[in-house]
Design an enzyme around this catalytic site. Structure first.
Site, PDB file in Angstrom:
ATOM      1  N   GLU A   1      -3.440  -3.829   5.360  1.00  0.00           N
ATOM      2  CA  GLU A   1      -3.867  -4.560   6.550  1.00  0.00           C
ATOM      3  C   GLU A   1      -4.203  -3.668   7.736  1.00  0.00           C
ATOM      4  O   GLU A   1      -4.855  -4.118   8.678  1.00  0.00           O
ATOM      5  CB  GLU A   1      -2.787  -5.574   6.951  1.00  0.00           C
ATOM      6  CG  GLU A   1      -3.290  -6.665   7.877  1.00  0.00           C
ATOM      7  CD  GLU A   1      -2.247  -7.727   8.182  1.00  0.00           C
ATOM      8  OE1 GLU A   1      -2.498  -8.543   9.086  1.00  0.00           O
ATOM      9  OE2 GLU A   1      -1.179  -7.740   7.530  1.00  0.00           O
TER      10      GLU A   1
ATOM     11  N   GLY B   1       3.412 -14.678   0.012  1.00  0.00           N
ATOM     12  CA  GLY B   1       3.457 -15.513  -1.195  1.00  0.00           C
ATOM     13  C   GLY B   1       3.455 -14.725  -2.489  1.00  0.00           C
ATOM     14  O   GLY B   1       4.005 -15.170  -3.497  1.00  0.00           O
ATOM     15  N   GLY B   2       2.797 -13.561  -2.482  1.00  0.00           N
ATOM     16  CA  GLY B   2       2.893 -12.644  -3.613  1.00  0.00           C
ATOM     17  C   GLY B   2       1.918 -12.841  -4.746  1.00  0.00           C
ATOM     18  O   GLY B   2       1.814 -11.975  -5.619  1.00  0.00           O
TER      19      GLY B   2
ATOM     20  N   ARG C   1      -9.822 -20.048   3.963  1.00  0.00           N
ATOM     21  CA  ARG C   1      -8.836 -20.266   5.019  1.00  0.00           C
ATOM     22  C   ARG C   1      -9.464 -20.506   6.392  1.00  0.00           C
ATOM     23  O   ARG C   1      -8.985 -21.333   7.153  1.00  0.00           O
ATOM     24  CB  ARG C   1      -7.876 -19.075   5.067  1.00  0.00           C
ATOM     25  CG  ARG C   1      -6.959 -19.035   3.862  1.00  0.00           C
ATOM     26  CD  ARG C   1      -6.088 -17.810   3.860  1.00  0.00           C
ATOM     27  NE  ARG C   1      -5.100 -17.893   2.778  1.00  0.00           N
ATOM     28  CZ  ARG C   1      -4.200 -16.950   2.517  1.00  0.00           C
ATOM     29  NH1 ARG C   1      -4.170 -15.860   3.255  1.00  0.00           N
ATOM     30  NH2 ARG C   1      -3.343 -17.103   1.539  1.00  0.00           N
TER      31      ARG C   1
ATOM     32  N   GLU D   1       9.717   3.929   7.290  1.00  0.00           N
ATOM     33  CA  GLU D   1       9.631   2.511   7.655  1.00  0.00           C
ATOM     34  C   GLU D   1      10.426   2.315   8.942  1.00  0.00           C
ATOM     35  O   GLU D   1      11.611   2.668   9.009  1.00  0.00           O
ATOM     36  CB  GLU D   1      10.219   1.653   6.537  1.00  0.00           C
ATOM     37  CG  GLU D   1      10.479   0.198   6.883  1.00  0.00           C
ATOM     38  CD  GLU D   1       9.222  -0.539   7.309  1.00  0.00           C
ATOM     39  OE1 GLU D   1       9.227  -1.123   8.413  1.00  0.00           O
ATOM     40  OE2 GLU D   1       8.230  -0.527   6.537  1.00  0.00           O
TER      41      GLU D   1
ATOM     42  N   ASN E   1       5.673  -7.172   5.798  1.00  0.00           N
ATOM     43  CA  ASN E   1       5.114  -8.480   5.439  1.00  0.00           C
ATOM     44  C   ASN E   1       4.961  -8.644   3.937  1.00  0.00           C
ATOM     45  O   ASN E   1       4.982  -9.762   3.417  1.00  0.00           O
ATOM     46  CB  ASN E   1       3.747  -8.674   6.102  1.00  0.00           C
ATOM     47  CG  ASN E   1       3.865  -9.052   7.564  1.00  0.00           C
ATOM     48  OD1 ASN E   1       4.831  -9.668   7.973  1.00  0.00           O
ATOM     49  ND2 ASN E   1       2.882  -8.670   8.346  1.00  0.00           N
TER      50      ASN E   1
ATOM     51  N   ALA F   1       0.829  -1.209   0.000  1.00  0.00           N
ATOM     52  CA  ALA F   1       0.000   0.000   0.000  1.00  0.00           C
ATOM     53  C   ALA F   1       0.856   1.249   0.000  1.00  0.00           C
ATOM     54  O   ALA F   1       0.589   2.209  -0.737  1.00  0.00           O
ATOM     55  CB  ALA F   1      -0.938  -0.009   1.207  1.00  0.00           C
TER      56      ALA F   1
END
Length: 517
Positions: A483, A85-86, A342, A72, A80, A53
């Site tokens: 997130e 997994g991308g 999931r 950062e 993350n 993002a």
């Protein structure tokens, strides 16, 4: 991995702590701009966080010529996003069309609602569906590479709709986007720079931040390093606004347990150590509306003998659960739809694991390994989490599976694949393309869930603007994506939707800044 199923001891203290937390947050509702004696720096846009993002926002704002600061708190960019997994969902995309895969915005939303238990904010899902192809173009233009002409059929999705990133991880986006941003003279990226607070205008708008440069993260000081005062304080003005892209709180031991008392300090997570709640708490403190904070998602593809994300997730996910099967070693039988969402799978796994750590066994064969990305099995084999066998009997003996029942179950599963109908769990098998578990060698791995994604966060609208609890309107100058926001995924998200969520709302926030006069 531990989950405390005895809640009583924590519920009272958790409720009291939550009340105290909100009271403390309200008492520390930002720093009034009138009290800022001197701004150390001034930018058009300040972005907190450097994952999907944050980078998408910086890219769009930077391309518009705006002066951008992206901070950062960790030593390297990506968070993350760099280690996930991308792979990325994109409903109604050109590859689907070329392959005759019928998809729709409505089907995508319906799939997300099923695993999200119907509490998803569908306006945000609709925005993702409307803009996802623009998002894919944005990252491809930066140099991101996908496996050509391939659509992944991820768990919980009704059709194949996910691009496979060539790099095999989220670094396949982070690295090329970072390189593009480093080439922009108007974009400044600072690592080891921690957000501490908002600076607020008299009208309740966000006009800047307080941060610390030279900060050094201390993994032992959870709940956002409350006792860690490293770094030099700076006050930074944000002329157009602040974008929150700080991720979730899966590694925040205290805050995650407040939300769900079953999760104890020893419960493992797939996340990097910096996934803490500090930025979220400050946003709540200035009135950002909280959404679904108590919903924590577990990733059902993990190995109990690896710490964190490990190296086995892609193998277990794409080989064993997408195309193979999972059995209870005590009974030798399947116990779930391996292609469900999931939450459904994690709940089923926990039920089998119980209190005696009866880890289920995920199984596939050589034909499946060759059909997926073969690199997915290489490192797990070297690390010893995946075991390879010449026969199914040997596999059963090694993992102490009820052998006779297991062999019969594999035979029955193979019959389901051949007929295209799973009579036991109604799993969608038409995209297996005839692949079953019949060609030696065979592969097996123990599997367990780990905390992976914190579903809740601040409320945003379709423009990525953060919504105020007090006014039910956007907080002027405050945007968010990824997130740290809530509502998109509801109670549980489908695989590959987090990537498109973060990239899309980061892109939208950057476009919003660029459009400001």
């Amino acid at each position: 991995m531990s989950i405390d199923t005895s809640r009583r001891s924590f519920l009272k203290s958790g409720a009291a702590a939550a009340t105290a937390m909100m009271a403390a947050a309200a008492a520390q509702a930002g720093i009034p701009a009138a009290k800022v004696e001197k701004w150390d720096e001034e930018f058009d846009v300040v972005i907190v966080g450097s994952g999907f993002a944050g980078m998408a926002c910086a890219l769009k704002a930077g391309q518009a010529g705006l002066k951008v600061l992206m901070i950062e708190k960790m030593p390297t960019v990506g968070g993350n996003s760099a280690i996930c997994g991308g792979n990325v969902a994109c409903p109604v995309n050109p590859v689907q069309k070329a392959q005759g895969i019928k998809d729709s915005k409505e089907l995508f939303i319906a799939d997300c609602l099923k695993d999200g238990l119907g509490i998803n904010h569908t306006n945000l899902l609709a925005t993702i569906a409307d803009r996802c192809n623009d998002t894919i173009k944005m990252v491809v233009d930066c140099g991101c590479e996908f496996v050509p002409n391939k659509m992944l059929f991820e768990g919980g999705h009704s059709v194949p709709r996910s691009y496979e990133i060539k790099a095999g991880t989220g670094s396949g986006y982070i690295m090329p986007m970072h390189e593009v941003l480093k080439g922009m003279k108007n974009v400044v990226i600072r690592t080891r720079c921690k957000f501490d607070d908002f600076v607020m205008g008299e009208d309740g708008s966000v006009v800047g931040i307080v941060c610390r440069e030279g900060y050094r993260f201390n993994a032992k000081a959870v709940s956002d390093d409350l006792e860690n005062k490293t770094g030099k304080k700076k006050t930074v003005k944000a002329l157009k606004g602040v974008m929150l892209a700080a991720g979730g709180f899966s590694r925040d031991i205290w805050f995650r347990q407040v939300q769900d008392p079953r999760v104890v300090p020893t419960t493992d997570s797939t996340n990097q150590p910096g996934a803490t709640a500090g930025v979220l708490l400050k946003a709540l403190g200035i009135g950002a509306a909280p959404v679904q904070l108590c919903w924590l998602q577990f990733l059902p593809y993990c190995n109990p003998h690896e710490k964190g994300f490990g190296v086995s997730v892609n193998f277990t996910n794409h080989a064993c659960m997408d195309l193979g099967l999972v059995v209870d070693r005590k009974t030798g039988k399947r116990f779930m739809d391996e292609h469900a969402g999931r939450k459904i799978k994690a709940d089923a796994l926990f039920k089998v694991i119980g209190t005696d750590q009866n880890y289920p066994i995920a199984v596939c064969d050589d034909a499946i390994v060759k059909a997926i990305n073969p690199s997915f099995v290489k490192l797990p084999l070297e690390m010893g989490t995946v075991k390879k066998f010449d026969t199914l009997e040997a596999l059963a003996d090694h993992f102490k599976i009820n052998k006779a029942a297991f062999l019969e179950e594999v035979k029955k599963f193979n019959g389901f694949v051949k007929s295209g109908e799973d009579k036991d769990f109604n799993r969608i098998l038409k995209f297996n393309n005839g692949l079953d578990v019949s060609k030696a060698p065979f592969y097996g791995i123990e599997v367990c869930p780990k905390i992976h994604h914190t579903m809740g966060g601040v409320m945003i609208n379709e423009k990525a603007q953060v919504i105020s609890t007090m006014t039910q309107a956007p907080i002027k100058g405050l945007y968010a994506g990824g997130e740290i926001t809530g509502g998109v995924h509801g109670a549980s998200r489908l695989g590959t939707v987090a990537v498109i969520d973060a990239l899309t709302f980061g892109m939208i926030a950057g476009e919003g800044f660029a459009a400001m006069k």
